[in-house]
Scaffold this motif. Structure first.
Motif, PDB file in Angstrom:
ATOM      1  N   ILE B  91     -24.897 -75.773 -18.215  1.00 29.33           N
ATOM      2  CA  ILE B  91     -24.818 -75.676 -19.495  1.00 29.33           C
ATOM      3  C   ILE B  91     -23.554 -74.977 -19.630  1.00 29.33           C
ATOM      4  O   ILE B  91     -23.647 -73.655 -19.707  1.00 29.33           O
ATOM      5  CB  ILE B  91     -26.095 -75.307 -20.378  1.00 29.33           C
ATOM      6  N   MET B  94     -23.184 -72.198 -22.487  1.00 28.22           N
ATOM      7  CA  MET B  94     -24.013 -71.309 -22.590  1.00 28.22           C
ATOM      8  C   MET B  94     -23.694 -70.232 -21.603  1.00 28.22           C
ATOM      9  O   MET B  94     -22.945 -70.369 -20.515  1.00 28.22           O
ATOM     10  CB  MET B  94     -25.509 -71.614 -22.275  1.00 28.22           C
ATOM     11  N   GLU B  98     -28.034 -67.079 -19.680  1.00 31.43           N
ATOM     12  CA  GLU B  98     -28.931 -68.092 -20.511  1.00 31.43           C
ATOM     13  C   GLU B  98     -29.108 -69.246 -19.664  1.00 31.43           C
ATOM     14  O   GLU B  98     -30.244 -70.018 -19.510  1.00 31.43           O
ATOM     15  CB  GLU B  98     -28.095 -68.521 -21.686  1.00 31.43           C
ATOM     16  N   ASN B  99     -28.192 -69.460 -18.539  1.00 32.30           N
ATOM     17  CA  ASN B  99     -28.292 -70.904 -17.708  1.00 32.30           C
ATOM     18  C   ASN B  99     -29.661 -70.742 -16.762  1.00 32.30           C
ATOM     19  O   ASN B  99     -30.623 -71.472 -16.739  1.00 32.30           O
ATOM     20  CB  ASN B  99     -27.253 -71.053 -16.710  1.00 32.30           C
ATOM     21  N   LEU B 101     -32.061 -68.374 -17.498  1.00 34.72           N
ATOM     22  CA  LEU B 101     -33.161 -68.119 -18.207  1.00 34.72           C
ATOM     23  C   LEU B 101     -33.702 -69.387 -18.614  1.00 34.72           C
ATOM     24  O   LEU B 101     -35.107 -69.851 -18.882  1.00 34.72           O
ATOM     25  CB  LEU B 101     -32.951 -67.330 -19.665  1.00 34.72           C
ATOM     26  N   LEU B 102     -33.109 -70.448 -18.782  1.00 33.76           N
ATOM     27  CA  LEU B 102     -33.164 -71.869 -19.135  1.00 33.76           C
ATOM     28  C   LEU B 102     -34.189 -72.402 -18.132  1.00 33.76           C
ATOM     29  O   LEU B 102     -35.247 -73.127 -18.210  1.00 33.76           O
ATOM     30  CB  LEU B 102     -32.106 -72.741 -19.396  1.00 33.76           C
ATOM     31  N   ALA B 103     -34.105 -72.021 -16.900  1.00 29.78           N
ATOM     32  CA  ALA B 103     -34.731 -72.633 -15.655  1.00 29.78           C
ATOM     33  C   ALA B 103     -36.069 -71.997 -15.453  1.00 29.78           C
ATOM     34  O   ALA B 103     -36.872 -72.652 -14.848  1.00 29.78           O
ATOM     35  CB  ALA B 103     -33.780 -72.090 -14.491  1.00 29.78           C
ATOM     36  N   CYS B 165     -30.110 -71.308 -10.585  1.00 28.25           N
ATOM     37  CA  CYS B 165     -31.178 -71.928 -11.463  1.00 28.25           C
ATOM     38  C   CYS B 165     -32.315 -72.689 -10.893  1.00 28.25           C
ATOM     39  O   CYS B 165     -33.457 -72.738 -11.333  1.00 28.25           O
ATOM     40  CB  CYS B 165     -30.318 -73.049 -12.297  1.00 28.25           C
TER      41      CYS B 165
END
Lengths: 294, 251
Positions: B91, B94, B98-99, B101-103, B165
């Motif tokens: 992303i 971002m 944050e990338n 964290l998204l995972a 990620c």
């Protein structure tokens, strides 16, 4: 003073509408031109409840939100299968359907004659009828909408919405069930838009289908884009600017008939200008640009 | 050795092109399997089929003795298979943090009822995840980039981030599609050493790579694919000297 409060109330209604659309279009990247339909659904549900059942305002607003959210889910589900331009066409169709129903179900909605005499809100025994009390109520509802939306976009849930906007495939590859998120945000967006509808209906005390057409949807989109997609303050700013702009035209002494047409031209012109030179709007972080779709 | 993933008789055709032709393969726990072959051999298609992005025409894929064919990509990831993409997906708008964290898996904050009614729990897990993410970034030397947009990283750092990620998503099996193609030697070393450590953490890897030095370094078993078929299988040296492989490359 009354005039200023009247403008303030309308700014409030459009802040709610544009924030709710921003969740869907600006944060999740799903552009809908059927948002005014949810605005209308909220207005009609609350108006009919009040007129036919004489039910209390808080119950009406609650049921308007629920009804709009459920219909939002029904519209959101196709968005899982059809994408981008095709989905925009689908929301346009939805907008037309809602308008046709409101316009033709005469026995229930009053058809083109609309629904007159909608009772003003009474909350815990307090009657909201003056401009000042309406301004206070709309400010509270704007704050509520902003709070809910802000909470969502700042959470890990909101992070997934942005991921869906930027790259659905990547979000899926990290185990996010993007369909569920899309439907949920559609429901929230539709539910919040209904609040604006309820306020409009009870403030004006008269509604008819022409207030909830595709033109209205496009106006809401203009606020989102010009204010800034993907930024809640952008929607607040956009609503203030775009609602006040035609009022400014009044003061330069144009006759009303001319001003109304100039207003439409102005919105159209602004939208094109922003798309060309400042696609992120005043303070947005997302542009509806084909290049960021993969 | 216990098998983790088993692919049986998988077929996939695209408008007359055979991408997978009765393909069979398996991978054991704690193993790094190299998947090599010429361009268009069907390697990436195999990844897409395993991860559910492209449905196979026929065949069966078992992960930990559980049939995952016909499941959605998000479900398959949640069962424990994570992947990177050849055309590098992140992303970009971002931040690096944050990338990552998204995972992470099972975040309470991904459910709205928690966001509104169990805020403490959401905050607690989020700050724990942040710590874990920072640790990952620190260990791989891009901690100073944590708050930069992913778009602003160099290509090599982006490839590293997409691997991170994968790690954050805590999968047992990682499918890495050309993780070191087109990046500088120092970054190659870094990424290879991360991959090399994975079996010790109970993870398995299938890696698609054209760089044979890298394959020799980290894989003990290699599968050579051509035209959707498994042509050869064995240690890197065995496969390299297999006449069928030499023939496929000369074609």
């Amino acid at each position: 003073m009354t005039y200023l409060l009247h403008i303030l109330i309308f700014i409030g209604i459009y802040i709610i509408l544009s924030i709710s659309l921003n969740l869907l279009a600006g944060y999740t990247g799903i552009l809908s031109i059927g948002h005014a339909a949810f605005y209308g659904i909220g207005a009609y549900v609350a108006a009919l409840m009040a007129l036919k059942l004489n039910s209390p305002f808080l119950l009406n607003i609650f049921l308007a939100i629920i009804a709009s959210a459920i219909i939002g889910a029904l519209v959101g589900i196709p968005s899982l299968r059809i994408k981008d331009d095709y989905f925009i066409i689908a929301t346009f169709a939805f907008q037309i359907i809602v308008f046709s129903i409101l316009n033709n179900l005469v026995s229930f909605t009053g058809g083109p004659m609309g629904l007159p005499g909608i009772p003003q809100p009474v909350i815990l025994g307090i009657k909201i009828s003056s401009h000042i009390s309406f301004s206070i109520l709309i400010t509270i509802l704007c704050a509520f909408t902003f709070y809910v939306s802000n909470k969502i976009v700042k959470s890990p849930f909101g992070r997934i919405l942005k991921a869906i906007r930027e790259d659905e495939i990547f979000a899926q590859s990290l185990g996010k069930n993007i369909s569920a998120y899309k439907v949920k945000i559609f429901m929230i967006s539709a539910g919040l838009a209904a609040i604006a509808g309820v306020m409009y209906a009870t403030y004006i005390t008269y509604i008819d289908p022409t207030s909830f057409t595709v033109m209205e949807s496009i106006f809401i989109i203009s606020i989102v884009i010009i204010g800034g997609a993907g930024n809640l303050w952008g929607s607040v700013l956009g609503a203030i600017v775009l609602v006040m702009l035609p009022e400014a035209l009044r003061f330069i002494g144009l006759p009303n008939a001319v001003a109304a047409n100039i207003r439409q031209m102005l919105y159209g012109g602004l939208l094109v200008a922003f798309m060309l030179w400042r696609p992120q709007g005043f303070i947005g972080e997302y542009t509806f640009n084909r290049n960021n779709e993969k | 050795m216990k098998e983790l993933l088993k692919i049986q008789n998988c077929n996939k055709h695209f408008d007359g092109i055979t991408a997978l032709d009765n393909f069979n393969c398996e991978i054991s726990k704690n193993e790094i399997l190299g998947l090599i072959g010429p361009n268009g051999a069907g390697k990436s298609t195999l990844f897409n089929v395993i991860t559910g992005f492209i449905p196979a025409d026929s065949g069966m894929i078992n992960f930990k003795n559980f049939n995952i064919s016909k499941k959605t990509p998000s479900k398959i990831n949640n069962y424990g298979i994570s992947r990177t993409f050849q055309d590098l997906r992140l992303i970009r708008q971002m931040t690096v943090l944050e990338n990552v964290l998204l995972a992470f898996k099972d975040q309470p904050g991904e459910h709205l009822e928690n966001v509104f009614f169990r805020n403490n729990k959401v905050k607690k897990i989020e700050s724990e995840n942040k710590k874990k993410a920072m640790e990952l970034l620190k260990n791989t030397g891009i901690l100073n980039k944590a708050n930069d947009l992913a778009d602003d990283l160099s290509y090599g750092q982006q490839k590293l981030l997409s691997l991170l990620c994968c790690l954050a998503s805590d999968a047992e099996l990682l499918l890495l599609d050309e993780p070191i193609a087109g990046i500088n030697p120092a970054m190659i070393e870094k990424i290879l050493s991360i991959i090399n450590e994975l079996p010790k953490q109970g993870k398995s890897v299938i890696i698609i790579e054209h760089n044979m030095d890298a394959i020799n370094k980290i894989c003990n078993r290699v599968v050579f694919m051509d035209a959707g078929k498994k042509v050869s299988e064995g240690t890197p040296a065995e496969v390299r000297n297999d006449p069928k492989v030499i023939e496929a490359y000369l074609d």
